[in-house]
Design an enzyme around this catalytic site. Structure first.
Site, short mmCIF file in Angstrom:
data_model
loop_
_atom_site.label_atom_id
_atom_site.label_comp_id
_atom_site.label_asym_id
_atom_site.label_seq_id
_atom_site.Cartn_x
_atom_site.Cartn_y
_atom_site.Cartn_z
N ASP A 103 -1.85 -3.71 -9.59
CA ASP A 103 -1.63 -4.26 -10.93
C ASP A 103 -0.81 -3.30 -11.78
OD1 ASP A 103 -3.38 -6.31 -10.10
OD2 ASP A 103 -5.11 -5.25 -10.93
N GLY A 112 0.82 -1.20 0.00
CA GLY A 112 0.00 0.00 0.00
C GLY A 112 0.85 1.25 0.00
N ALA A 137 -4.46 -0.40 -8.58
CA ALA A 137 -3.20 0.26 -8.22
C ALA A 137 -2.03 -0.73 -8.20
CB ALA A 137 -3.34 0.95 -6.88
#
Length: 307
Positions: free
Chosen positions: A257, A226, A255
């Protein structure tokens, strides 16, 4: 000698997003397709092939046409009479998303139904990419066919990249997922896991634990986490690369990917891992500022650092 192309294996679905009242916007997306989209945008000189299986209905033809319009072929992927694509809808709470799926009889579940066609699609590719979702939608025999084709491509000189991308609802149990992902890692050169997934599946306490575990199997590992730093594991050394904070993301779909696509484009271009991760972070940060999983090519290129 392998060629210049890139191939990504998996399921491209119909995507419903951007709900306004009773109306939805329809597009096309899926984890390995999202990665290929970014990779193709950032490596436009490389022929791109999406390896899957398609139906013969109007929606499937729309998928194939959409890919072709954007310079992505389907190679020898089978077209299955009477089959149709899977479908999912994105529901947003702020920028965070949840998904509802209709994919039980999707054509992509038959992507390994013709072993010769599958192997042909992977021949002479510079890079072959697949994911744990690719494995999860297949039955055990089809998984074995897929992994044999990937191993053959690797033996012929293709670079193999894999994102474990664990989704519990797609697996019968954790043990099946662990076993299948371990077999995939055995034929992988670059692993691109996400720490919360690995923590859920394997019980890793830290991203460092994930990198060290996978580093015993794969020569190059990038652990996504993240907005926390990504962790590179290569040659026995670990290195963190800070992520980019986006104060007001629009939609976080795709995101990770797109990060993968940015990283692989950079590595194929000869860019060192740390710089490749920095570029991948910029690509992911750009993607979360648009609706849906696919950002325009020009947006991806600007984020990556291309004119």
């Amino acid at each position: 000698m392998v060629g210049n192309g890139v191939a990504s294996i998996g399921e491209c679905m119909l995507e419903l997003s951007g709900q306004t009242g009773p109306n939805w916007r329809m597009g096309f997306a899926g984890d390995t397709f999202n990665t290929l989209w970014a990779l193709h945008a950032l490596s436009a000189d490389r022929p791109a092939t999406y390896v899957s299986a398609f139906g013969d209905d109007p929606f499937s033809q729309g998928q194939i046409d959409f890919l072709a319009e954007n310079g992505i072929g389907i190679g020898s992927s089978p077209v299955i009479p009477g089959a149709r694509p899977g479908l999912y809808a994105i529901t947003l709470t702020g920028a965070e998303r949840s998904f509802t799926y209709w994919r039980g009889d999707a054509a992509a579940r038959q992507l390994a139904s013709d072993p010769a066609a599958l192997a042909k699609n992977l021949e002479n590719q510079a890079l072959v990419y697949f994911s744990g979702i690719t494995l999860a939608i297949l039955d055990e025999a089809a998984r074995q066919t897929l992994l044999a084709a990937v191993a053959k491509a690797r033996a012929a000189g293709s670079l193999i990249a894999f994102d474990p991308n664990y989704r519990p609802r797609l697996w019968r149990n954790r043990e099946d997922a662990q076993a299948a992902i371990a077999r995939a890692l055995a034929v992988t050169d670059i692993a691109l896991p996400t720490f919360p997934d690995e923590q859920m599946l394997f019980g890793d306490d830290t991203p460092q634990a994930t990198a060290e575990r996978l580093g015993q199997l794969v020569k190059e590992v990038v652990v996504k986490n993240g907005e926390a730093p990504a962790l590179i594991g290569k040659g026995g050394a670990l290195r963190e690369v800070a992520a980019i904070h986006v104060p007001a993301p629009e939609d976080t779909t795709g995101a990770g990917d797109s990060f993968n696509g940015g990283y692989l484009a950079a590595r194929l271009g000869g860019i060192a891992p740390a710089d490749a991760v920095q570029r991948a972070h910029r690509v992911a940060a750009a993607v979360v500022q648009v609706r849906g999983a696919l950002a325009p090519f020009e947006t991806l290129r600007a984020a990556f650092g291309q004119s």
